[in-house]
Design an enzyme around this catalytic site. Structure first.
Site, PDB file in Angstrom:
ATOM      1  CG  ASP A 128     -28.943  13.649 -61.002  1.00 23.30           C
ATOM      2  OD1 ASP A 128     -28.958  13.122 -59.886  1.00 23.30           O
ATOM      3  OD2 ASP A 128     -28.335  13.154 -61.970  1.00 23.30           O
ATOM      4  CE  LYS A 131     -32.224  10.977 -59.413  1.00 24.61           C
ATOM      5  NZ  LYS A 131     -31.313  10.325 -60.381  1.00 24.61           N
ATOM      6  CG  PHE A 147     -31.998   6.509 -63.942  1.00 19.69           C
ATOM      7  CD1 PHE A 147     -31.137   7.586 -64.088  1.00 19.69           C
ATOM      8  CD2 PHE A 147     -32.940   6.275 -64.943  1.00 19.69           C
ATOM      9  CE1 PHE A 147     -31.191   8.407 -65.207  1.00 19.69           C
ATOM     10  CE2 PHE A 147     -33.005   7.095 -66.067  1.00 19.69           C
ATOM     11  CZ  PHE A 147     -32.125   8.159 -66.192  1.00 19.69           C
TER      12      PHE A 147
HETATM   13  P1  IMP Z   1     -28.561  17.573 -63.580  1.00 15.17           P
HETATM   14  O1  IMP Z   1     -27.586  16.481 -63.212  1.00 15.17           O
HETATM   15  O2  IMP Z   1     -29.140  18.227 -62.359  1.00 15.17           O
HETATM   16  O3  IMP Z   1     -27.910  18.554 -64.523  1.00 15.17           O
HETATM   17  O4  IMP Z   1     -29.747  16.858 -64.327  1.00 15.17           O
HETATM   18  C1  IMP Z   1     -29.988  17.108 -65.646  1.00 15.17           C
HETATM   19  C2  IMP Z   1     -31.052  16.296 -66.283  1.00 15.17           C
HETATM   20  O5  IMP Z   1     -30.712  14.919 -66.220  1.00 15.17           O
HETATM   21  C3  IMP Z   1     -32.428  16.374 -65.679  1.00 15.17           C
HETATM   22  O6  IMP Z   1     -33.120  17.525 -66.053  1.00 15.17           O
HETATM   23  C4  IMP Z   1     -33.041  15.133 -66.273  1.00 15.17           C
HETATM   24  O7  IMP Z   1     -33.508  15.403 -67.582  1.00 15.17           O
HETATM   25  C5  IMP Z   1     -31.874  14.169 -66.298  1.00 15.17           C
HETATM   26  N1  IMP Z   1     -31.948  13.272 -65.138  1.00 15.17           N
HETATM   27  C6  IMP Z   1     -31.311  13.375 -63.951  1.00 15.17           C
HETATM   28  N2  IMP Z   1     -31.648  12.360 -63.128  1.00 15.17           N
HETATM   29  C7  IMP Z   1     -32.540  11.616 -63.829  1.00 15.17           C
HETATM   30  C8  IMP Z   1     -33.295  10.429 -63.504  1.00 15.17           C
HETATM   31  O8  IMP Z   1     -33.226   9.844 -62.400  1.00 15.17           O
HETATM   32  N3  IMP Z   1     -34.099   9.965 -64.488  1.00 15.17           N
HETATM   33  C9  IMP Z   1     -34.234  10.564 -65.709  1.00 15.17           C
HETATM   34  N4  IMP Z   1     -33.559  11.675 -66.039  1.00 15.17           N
HETATM   35  C10 IMP Z   1     -32.726  12.183 -65.109  1.00 15.17           C
END
Ligand code: IMP
Ligand code: MG
Length: 176
Positions: A101, A129, A150
């Site tokens: 994300d 994403k 989400f």
């Molecule tokens: P980051 O923002 O790339 O550090 O994302 C970290 C974590 O947030 C991911 O590994 C997921 O566990 C959670 N995450 C991010 N986007 C979503 C989503 O759309 N649905 C559910 N969990 C999410």
């Protein structure tokens, strides 16, 4: 709260894509053994299915890294809640993650693991994403690029719910 789930990627599409990734990874690592690292909890469904589609020898370990909160926005603070059981020095390490994300989690994790001197370190994510990226993370294998919504299902949760959905869906009707 009365959220509903809209299907985004069907169970069949996910299965098909994971088979393709398994074949691609098996080709790329021909003659080698892969040490898969599952990022808990979200990566566990993907890791199990992917591992079954890889034809070179595989070993597995698990790590829990998170930025916490029960809502739909990550706090940006990364912590290791559970570290690996085994050393990764000299191993062909492939991180298996549910979704990239902001990139904060994997940016941190790649840095931590690189310092442990694996023979190689690559990243495989079921979902990406790209619009949301804050930290530059190099992704080697991507299942699906998805829009900024989400997501739940196939390991991904909303407030710990919906991880067990066999398809990938979008949560609707959530107040931010
Ligand atoms: P980051 O923002 O790339 O550090 O994302 C970290 C974590 O947030 C991911 O590994 C997921 O566990 C959670 N995450 C991010 N986007 C979503 C989503 O759309 N649905 C559910 N969990 C999410
Ligand atoms: Mg995750």
């Amino acid at each position: 709260m009365s959220e509903t789930i809209r299907e985004l990627i069907s169970e069949e599409e996910v299965d098909k894509r994971i088979r393709e990734l398994g074949e691609e990874i098996s080709r790329d690592y021909a003659g080698k053994q892969i040490h898969l690292i599952c990022v808990l909890k979200g990566g566990v469904f993907f890791m199990c299915e992917l591992a079954k589609r890889i034809t070179v020898p595989v070993s597995m370990d698990f790590m829990c890294v998170g930025s916490y909160g029960d809502g739909t926005k990550s706090s940006g603070v990364v912590r290791i809640a559970k570290d690996l059981d085994e050393a990764i020095e000299g191993k062909e390490v492939l991180i298996v993650e549910d979704i990239i994300d902001s990139g904060n989690t994997l940016y941190y994790l790649m840095d931590v693991l690189q310092k442990r001197k694996p023979a190689s370190l690559r990243l495989c994510t079921l979902l990406d994403k790209p619009e949301r990226r804050v930290k530059d993370v190099k992704v080697d294998y991507t299942g699906f690029e998805i829009p900024d919504e989400f997501i739940v299902g196939y390991g991904l949760d909303y407030a710990q719910k919906y991880r067990n959905l066999p398809y990938i869906g979008v949560v609707e009707g959530v107040e931010e």
